[in-house]
Design a protein around this motif. Structure first.
Motif, PDB file in Angstrom:
ATOM      1  N   PHE A   1      24.702  28.428  49.232  1.00  0.00           N
ATOM      2  CA  PHE A   1      25.471  29.585  49.695  1.00  0.00           C
ATOM      3  C   PHE A   1      26.224  29.266  50.979  1.00  0.00           C
ATOM      4  O   PHE A   1      27.347  29.753  51.183  1.00  0.00           O
ATOM      5  CB  PHE A   1      24.532  30.774  49.929  1.00  0.00           C
ATOM      6  N   ASP A   2      25.611  28.461  51.868  1.00  0.00           N
ATOM      7  CA  ASP A   2      26.277  28.113  53.123  1.00  0.00           C
ATOM      8  C   ASP A   2      27.561  27.328  52.865  1.00  0.00           C
ATOM      9  O   ASP A   2      28.558  27.485  53.568  1.00  0.00           O
ATOM     10  CB  ASP A   2      25.336  27.292  54.014  1.00  0.00           C
ATOM     11  N   ARG A   3      27.525  26.471  51.840  1.00  0.00           N
ATOM     12  CA  ARG A   3      28.695  25.642  51.527  1.00  0.00           C
ATOM     13  C   ARG A   3      29.678  26.363  50.608  1.00  0.00           C
ATOM     14  O   ARG A   3      30.763  25.846  50.335  1.00  0.00           O
ATOM     15  CB  ARG A   3      28.240  24.334  50.880  1.00  0.00           C
ATOM     16  N   GLY A   4      29.255  27.525  50.076  1.00  0.00           N
ATOM     17  CA  GLY A   4      30.124  28.223  49.140  1.00  0.00           C
ATOM     18  C   GLY A   4      30.283  27.481  47.838  1.00  0.00           C
ATOM     19  O   GLY A   4      31.289  27.650  47.129  1.00  0.00           O
ATOM     20  N   ASP A   5      29.300  26.665  47.484  1.00  0.00           N
ATOM     21  CA  ASP A   5      29.354  25.859  46.267  1.00  0.00           C
ATOM     22  C   ASP A   5      28.883  26.704  45.081  1.00  0.00           C
ATOM     23  O   ASP A   5      27.714  26.654  44.678  1.00  0.00           O
ATOM     24  CB  ASP A   5      28.480  24.618  46.431  1.00  0.00           C
ATOM     25  N   LEU A   6      29.793  27.474  44.509  1.00  0.00           N
ATOM     26  CA  LEU A   6      29.411  28.375  43.425  1.00  0.00           C
ATOM     27  C   LEU A   6      29.057  27.616  42.150  1.00  0.00           C
ATOM     28  O   LEU A   6      28.170  28.024  41.407  1.00  0.00           O
ATOM     29  CB  LEU A   6      30.539  29.367  43.152  1.00  0.00           C
ATOM     30  N   VAL A   7      29.749  26.512  41.886  1.00  0.00           N
ATOM     31  CA  VAL A   7      29.443  25.722  40.681  1.00  0.00           C
ATOM     32  C   VAL A   7      28.043  25.132  40.780  1.00  0.00           C
ATOM     33  O   VAL A   7      27.237  25.219  39.837  1.00  0.00           O
ATOM     34  CB  VAL A   7      30.493  24.617  40.474  1.00  0.00           C
TER      35      VAL A   7
ATOM     36  N   GLY B   1      30.704  43.772  45.754  1.00  0.00           N
ATOM     37  CA  GLY B   1      30.189  43.975  44.409  1.00  0.00           C
ATOM     38  C   GLY B   1      30.934  43.243  43.324  1.00  0.00           C
ATOM     39  O   GLY B   1      30.530  43.298  42.149  1.00  0.00           O
ATOM     40  N   VAL B   2      32.026  42.552  43.652  1.00  0.00           N
ATOM     41  CA  VAL B   2      32.752  41.789  42.637  1.00  0.00           C
ATOM     42  C   VAL B   2      31.900  40.607  42.201  1.00  0.00           C
ATOM     43  O   VAL B   2      31.449  39.809  43.022  1.00  0.00           O
ATOM     44  CB  VAL B   2      34.108  41.311  43.186  1.00  0.00           C
ATOM     45  N   ARG B   3      31.671  40.511  40.898  1.00  0.00           N
ATOM     46  CA  ARG B   3      30.787  39.475  40.363  1.00  0.00           C
ATOM     47  C   ARG B   3      31.511  38.129  40.333  1.00  0.00           C
ATOM     48  O   ARG B   3      32.612  38.010  39.798  1.00  0.00           O
ATOM     49  CB  ARG B   3      30.319  39.858  38.965  1.00  0.00           C
TER      50      ARG B   3
ATOM     51  N   PRO C   1      31.310  30.286  37.122  1.00  0.00           N
ATOM     52  CA  PRO C   1      32.352  30.727  38.061  1.00  0.00           C
ATOM     53  C   PRO C   1      33.744  30.492  37.498  1.00  0.00           C
ATOM     54  O   PRO C   1      34.015  29.474  36.853  1.00  0.00           O
ATOM     55  CB  PRO C   1      32.103  29.853  39.294  1.00  0.00           C
ATOM     56  N   GLY C   2      34.627  31.468  37.733  1.00  0.00           N
ATOM     57  CA  GLY C   2      36.005  31.340  37.287  1.00  0.00           C
ATOM     58  C   GLY C   2      36.257  31.802  35.880  1.00  0.00           C
ATOM     59  O   GLY C   2      37.421  31.885  35.455  1.00  0.00           O
ATOM     60  N   GLN C   3      35.228  32.110  35.103  1.00  0.00           N
ATOM     61  CA  GLN C   3      35.423  32.524  33.712  1.00  0.00           C
ATOM     62  C   GLN C   3      35.296  34.036  33.526  1.00  0.00           C
ATOM     63  O   GLN C   3      35.317  34.523  32.416  1.00  0.00           O
ATOM     64  CB  GLN C   3      34.425  31.810  32.796  1.00  0.00           C
ATOM     65  N   ARG C   4      35.127  34.777  34.597  1.00  0.00           N
ATOM     66  CA  ARG C   4      35.054  36.242  34.509  1.00  0.00           C
ATOM     67  C   ARG C   4      36.058  36.821  35.505  1.00  0.00           C
ATOM     68  O   ARG C   4      36.100  36.401  36.659  1.00  0.00           O
ATOM     69  CB  ARG C   4      33.640  36.738  34.827  1.00  0.00           C
ATOM     70  N   PRO C   5      36.871  37.767  35.083  1.00  0.00           N
ATOM     71  CA  PRO C   5      37.877  38.336  35.997  1.00  0.00           C
ATOM     72  C   PRO C   5      37.228  38.934  37.240  1.00  0.00           C
ATOM     73  O   PRO C   5      36.160  39.537  37.174  1.00  0.00           O
ATOM     74  CB  PRO C   5      38.547  39.427  35.148  1.00  0.00           C
TER      75      PRO C   5
END
Length: 339
Positions: free
Chosen positions: A88-94, A120-122, A129-133
């Motif tokens: 989470f600190d690095r923002g590494d969502l993948v 609240g945006v998922r 990540p990136g596959q849901r609007p």
């Protein structure tokens, strides 16, 4: 002047009849207190059995609530462990998505792990990540707003998944860094797992175990889950307003029912056990009716026996009394009837 002789022939049957009813009264005076005593004891025992059942149901619901709290506490601790990840600190969502996909199979109650922004945006879950609007948001849901406002974990009530219409429930945990809310991580909990949890408690078949959300909507039940899960609270459930209690009333089908309930400290859900009133009240009522019936039979038998004996005893005694009166008047005594 000499007294006229009395009508001794009429007095003797009257004395015999009076003596018979005196004997009947003696029998009733002996039997009725015993019947009243037995009925009183049966009533007291029935009340004691009901009190023992109430205590047992209260203890059972309290134990079920503690067991549910342990499961929910495990869920919170696991989500808090995910929230502490340096990803989470690095923002590494993948990398975070790959990490939580390895964690999810270790949690049998979890269906989907998701991460959202503070609004609240998922960001992901169940899709990568990136596959849901980004416009898909849960920010307007009360449990999410509660978690954001209090900076503490929060549980939802009964939810309906968009698209599938499938029932669900969720728990979310804030991801805090230096006092700032950075993300929110959560999971959708499996209602089937909650039903299985109730089934494993081994409640008697005639009892119905329930888990209700804070609005009283059924989340899980030992009854027909496909029919009752998601149902709004019935009139009896709406009366369960204290942290725990024992109430009697009619269930949703109008059947008299006893309900013992206890509220979860973690999720503000309620664990309840419903028992048909007939299982509680009928044994005591049957025992009381049996005692009353036995008293009637014994009383009737005693009266019959008293009348039978009185016929043999009352006539000689009445005749003896009449003879004594005749002798007292200086008359010749009448012949004694055969006994």
């Amino acid at each position: 002047m000499a007294r006229a002789p009395g009508n001794t022939s009429a007095a003797s049957p009257r004395r015999a009849t009076a003596l018979r009813w005196h004997l009947v009264a003696i029998v009733l005076a002996a039997v009725l207190p015993l019947v009243v005593f037995a009925a009183t004891m049966v009533g007291l025992f029935g009340r004691q059995e009901r009190a023992l059942l109430e205590r047992g149901l209260r203890d059972t619901t309290r134990a079920l609530t503690l067991a549910l709290d342990r499961e929910l506490a495990t869920t919170i601790k696991s989500l808090e462990a995910i929230a502490a990840s340096p990803l989470f600190d690095r923002g590494d969502l993948v990398g975070l998505y790959e990490y939580v996909q390895r964690v999810r199979p270790t949690q049998p109650w979890w269906r989907v792990i998701f991460v959202t922004r503070p609004d609240g945006v998922r960001l992901f879950g169940p899709d990568p990540p990136g596959q849901r609007p980004l416009h898909v948001s849960i920010g307007d849901r009360p449990y999410f707003r509660q978690a954001v406002r209090r900076r503490r974990p929060a549980f939802s009530g009964y939810l309906v998944e968009p698209g599938t219409g499938r029932g669900a429930m969720a728990v979310v945990v804030p991801v805090m860094r230096a006092g700032t809310l950075r993300f929110v991580v959560g999971t959708d909990l499996d209602l089937g797992a909650l039903n299985a949890f109730l089934a494993q408690q081994g409640l008697p078949p005639a009892w119905t175990g329930l888990v209700l959300d804070r609005q009283g909507v059924t989340l899980a039940t030992t009854g027909a889950a496909d029919r009752f899960v998601g149902e709004p609270p019935g009139p009896l459930i709406r009366r369960a307003v204290e942290s725990e209690g024992w109430i009697r009333g009619n269930d949703g089908a109008g059947r008299p029912t006893y309900l013992a309930y206890s509220r979860s400290a973690f999720a503000d859900w309620t664990v309840a056990i419903a028992v048909p009133a007939s299982l509680v009240d009928t044994p005591a009522e049957r025992s009381l009716l049996a005692v009353v019936a036995a008293g009637i039979v014994l009383g009737g038998a005693g009266v019959g026996l008293a009348l039978l004996l009185a016929r043999r005893v009352a006539a000689p005694i009445a005749a003896l009394a009449t003879t004594a009166e005749s002798v007292g008047r200086g008359e010749a005594p009448a012949a004694m009837p055969p006994s």
